[in-house]
Scaffold this motif. Structure first.
Motif, short mmCIF file in Angstrom:
data_model
loop_
_atom_site.label_atom_id
_atom_site.label_comp_id
_atom_site.label_asym_id
_atom_site.label_seq_id
_atom_site.Cartn_x
_atom_site.Cartn_y
_atom_site.Cartn_z
N ASP A 93 -11.00 -8.31 -23.44
CA ASP A 93 -10.18 -7.11 -23.59
C ASP A 93 -9.06 -7.31 -24.60
O ASP A 93 -8.10 -6.54 -24.64
CB ASP A 93 -9.60 -6.66 -22.24
N ASP A 94 -9.18 -8.35 -25.44
CA ASP A 94 -8.23 -8.60 -26.50
C ASP A 94 -8.93 -8.53 -27.86
O ASP A 94 -10.12 -8.26 -27.94
CB ASP A 94 -7.56 -9.97 -26.32
N LYS A 95 -8.17 -8.80 -28.93
CA LYS A 95 -8.73 -8.73 -30.28
C LYS A 95 -8.12 -9.83 -31.15
O LYS A 95 -7.03 -10.34 -30.86
CB LYS A 95 -8.43 -7.38 -30.95
N LEU A 96 -8.83 -10.16 -32.23
CA LEU A 96 -8.25 -10.97 -33.29
C LEU A 96 -7.62 -10.06 -34.34
O LEU A 96 -8.12 -8.97 -34.62
CB LEU A 96 -9.31 -11.84 -33.97
N LYS A 97 -6.51 -10.52 -34.93
CA LYS A 97 -5.96 -9.79 -36.08
C LYS A 97 -6.96 -9.84 -37.22
O LYS A 97 -7.80 -10.73 -37.31
CB LYS A 97 -4.63 -10.40 -36.52
N GLU A 102 -9.39 -16.09 -41.77
CA GLU A 102 -8.98 -16.57 -43.10
C GLU A 102 -7.77 -17.48 -42.99
O GLU A 102 -7.71 -18.53 -43.65
CB GLU A 102 -8.66 -15.38 -44.01
N ILE A 103 -6.81 -17.09 -42.15
CA ILE A 103 -5.61 -17.92 -41.96
C ILE A 103 -5.99 -19.26 -41.36
O ILE A 103 -5.53 -20.32 -41.82
CB ILE A 103 -4.60 -17.19 -41.05
N LEU A 104 -6.84 -19.25 -40.35
CA LEU A 104 -7.24 -20.49 -39.70
C LEU A 104 -8.03 -21.38 -40.66
O LEU A 104 -7.84 -22.60 -40.69
CB LEU A 104 -8.07 -20.18 -38.46
N ASP A 105 -8.92 -20.78 -41.45
CA ASP A 105 -9.73 -21.55 -42.39
C ASP A 105 -8.86 -22.26 -43.42
O ASP A 105 -9.04 -23.45 -43.70
CB ASP A 105 -10.72 -20.60 -43.07
N ARG A 106 -7.89 -21.54 -43.96
CA ARG A 106 -6.97 -22.15 -44.94
C ARG A 106 -6.14 -23.26 -44.30
O ARG A 106 -5.90 -24.31 -44.90
CB ARG A 106 -6.04 -21.08 -45.54
N SER A 107 -5.71 -23.01 -43.06
CA SER A 107 -4.85 -23.98 -42.38
C SER A 107 -5.60 -25.28 -42.09
O SER A 107 -5.02 -26.37 -42.20
CB SER A 107 -4.33 -23.38 -41.07
N ILE A 108 -6.87 -25.17 -41.74
CA ILE A 108 -7.67 -26.38 -41.48
C ILE A 108 -7.69 -27.28 -42.71
O ILE A 108 -7.48 -28.49 -42.62
CB ILE A 108 -9.11 -25.99 -41.07
N LYS A 120 -0.05 -18.32 -32.43
CA LYS A 120 0.87 -17.38 -31.80
C LYS A 120 0.15 -16.10 -31.38
O LYS A 120 -0.86 -15.71 -31.98
CB LYS A 120 2.00 -17.04 -32.76
N VAL A 121 0.71 -15.46 -30.38
CA VAL A 121 0.10 -14.27 -29.79
C VAL A 121 1.05 -13.08 -29.98
O VAL A 121 2.26 -13.20 -29.78
CB VAL A 121 -0.16 -14.47 -28.28
N LEU A 122 0.48 -11.94 -30.36
CA LEU A 122 1.22 -10.68 -30.33
C LEU A 122 0.90 -9.97 -29.02
O LEU A 122 -0.26 -9.69 -28.72
CB LEU A 122 0.82 -9.78 -31.50
N LEU A 123 1.92 -9.70 -28.22
CA LEU A 123 1.75 -8.96 -26.98
C LEU A 123 1.73 -7.47 -27.33
O LEU A 123 2.72 -6.92 -27.84
CB LEU A 123 2.90 -9.27 -26.01
N LEU A 206 -1.26 -28.57 -35.29
CA LEU A 206 -0.53 -27.65 -36.15
C LEU A 206 -0.14 -26.42 -35.34
O LEU A 206 -0.95 -25.90 -34.58
CB LEU A 206 -1.41 -27.24 -37.34
N ILE A 207 1.10 -25.99 -35.49
CA ILE A 207 1.53 -24.69 -34.98
C ILE A 207 1.66 -23.78 -36.19
O ILE A 207 2.41 -24.09 -37.12
CB ILE A 207 2.88 -24.77 -34.26
N ILE A 208 0.93 -22.68 -36.21
CA ILE A 208 1.03 -21.77 -37.35
C ILE A 208 1.98 -20.62 -37.01
O ILE A 208 2.02 -20.16 -35.87
CB ILE A 208 -0.34 -21.24 -37.83
N SER A 209 2.72 -20.20 -37.99
CA SER A 209 3.80 -19.24 -37.77
C SER A 209 3.34 -17.79 -37.69
O SER A 209 4.05 -16.94 -37.15
CB SER A 209 4.85 -19.37 -38.87
N LYS A 210 2.15 -17.51 -38.22
CA LYS A 210 1.67 -16.13 -38.22
C LYS A 210 0.86 -15.85 -36.94
O LYS A 210 -0.09 -16.58 -36.64
CB LYS A 210 0.78 -15.86 -39.44
N PRO A 211 1.20 -14.80 -36.19
CA PRO A 211 0.39 -14.45 -35.01
C PRO A 211 -1.00 -14.01 -35.45
O PRO A 211 -1.16 -13.29 -36.44
CB PRO A 211 1.16 -13.28 -34.38
N ILE A 212 -2.03 -14.43 -34.71
CA ILE A 212 -3.39 -14.01 -35.06
C ILE A 212 -4.15 -13.42 -33.88
O ILE A 212 -5.24 -12.90 -34.05
CB ILE A 212 -4.20 -15.19 -35.64
#
Length: 330
Positions: A93-97, A102-108, A120-123, A206-212
């Protein structure tokens, strides 16, 4: 399939209404190097049939049907069958941004393939049709990427433990790491316990700053563990506390600052368990009061309060509230 970057796993039980939205949020990403595994946990409302139809529409979506075993057993089943380099779990019942993968792939690649990427999570406060009314970044203090590959970096560990990043499964795990463990299937907080277990042994994160991740909080209160009392909260929160201390000891980061943070979390959870008993426990009043008097104070609780009288005050306040609400309901 050995070159697949991501395995996305969704466990679902009787959630025909929202499943397709979750699937579409993954399949419409501008990223194709993935497999999507939906684990149908013995649904009886047509969810399994919908999942099969979606698998015909999306060639990299496959469905596993199993008898009803609960959500964490479904996670374990999906992980067992995953082949991607990294695994991400998305609730039905949730979604990906839209730019999550793409963000995760670059971060890896940027951070040389860390064992875990905490995301991070957007509520999203929404209505029954997932129309978002308000969005809240629940870790807004994390404003830049934080990479760890040094056990002596206490500040980064403190930030991780103090954040909300470890309390859910919405993180990216290297398959070689996540397959070493299994989610417990007996408590609703098994994802937090799992993350504490993982964190004992990872070499880098890694902690990424952009919520996904878009976590939907429904105004009708339909989220699974919200507004309920299960009866095992006290033992579960004690397990959180013990696992937190074990993590600090294992990583040799048992500073006074970090130990006090673990104690503070248990004190906050003590309040949470008392409130759950007051508000959501359907047991007779006398049984609730007896439980509070006899079962919620133990060695763990005694160890996290410097002022021992505060424990008794909190218990007494809980009993007064129960008696007061019982009087008002007559």
């Amino acid at each position: 399939m050995d070159d697949i970057r991501f395995s996305i796993i969704t466990a679902v039980y009787n959630n025909k209404k929202y499943l397709e939205n979750a699937v579409v949020s993954v399949m419409q990403q501008n990223y194709a190097n993935l497999e999507y595994i939906v684990v149908d946990d013995g649904s009886t409302d047509g969810t399994g049939e919908l999942a099969d139809e979606l698998s015909k529409q999306y060639k990299n979506l496959r469905v596993i049907h199993q008898e009803n075993k609960w959500i964490y057993a479904s996670f374990n089943e999906g992980i067992k069958n995953a082949v991607g380099e990294y695994i991400y779990i998305l609730n039905s019942d949730d979604k990906l941004k839209e730019d999550a993968l793409e963000i995760l792939d670059r971060s890896i690649d940027m951070y040389n393939h860390p064992d875990v990427i905490w995301t991070k999570v957007l509520l999203c406060e929404c209505d029954d049709n997932q129309n978002v009314i308000n969005r809240i970044d629940i870790d807004e203090n994390i404003t830049e990427d934080l990479f760890w590959k040094d056990e002596a970096d206490l500040d980064v560990w403190h930030d991780l433990l103090r954040s909300n990043l470890m309390v859910n499964q919405a993180n990216l795990y290297k398959r070689s790491t996540i397959k070493k463990y299994e989610f417990r299937n007996d408590v609703y907080g098994a994802d937090y316990l799992f993350n504490l277990e993982i964190a004992k042994y990872i070499d880098s994160y890694l902690i990424i700053s952009k919520p996904i991740y878009l976590f939907h909080k429904y105004r009708n209160g339909s989220n699974a563990s919200i507004g309920k009392y299960y009866g095992y909260e006290h033992e579960m929160y004690n397990d959180f506390y013990k696992a937190g201390l074990e993590l600090l000891n294992r990583r040799s980061i048992d500073s006074i600052q970090n130990k006090e943070l673990i104690r503070k979390i248990r004190r906050a959870n003590f309040t949470a368990e008392l409130n759950a008993i007051i508000l959501f426990d359907k047991s007779p009043i006398n049984e609730k009061i007896n439980y509070l008097k006899e079962n919620v104070k133990d060695e763990v609780i005694d160890s996290v309060f410097d002022d021992k009288s505060e424990i008794e005050r909190r218990i007494e306040k809980a009993i007064i509230r129960i008696e007061s609400e019982n009087t008002e309901s007559k």
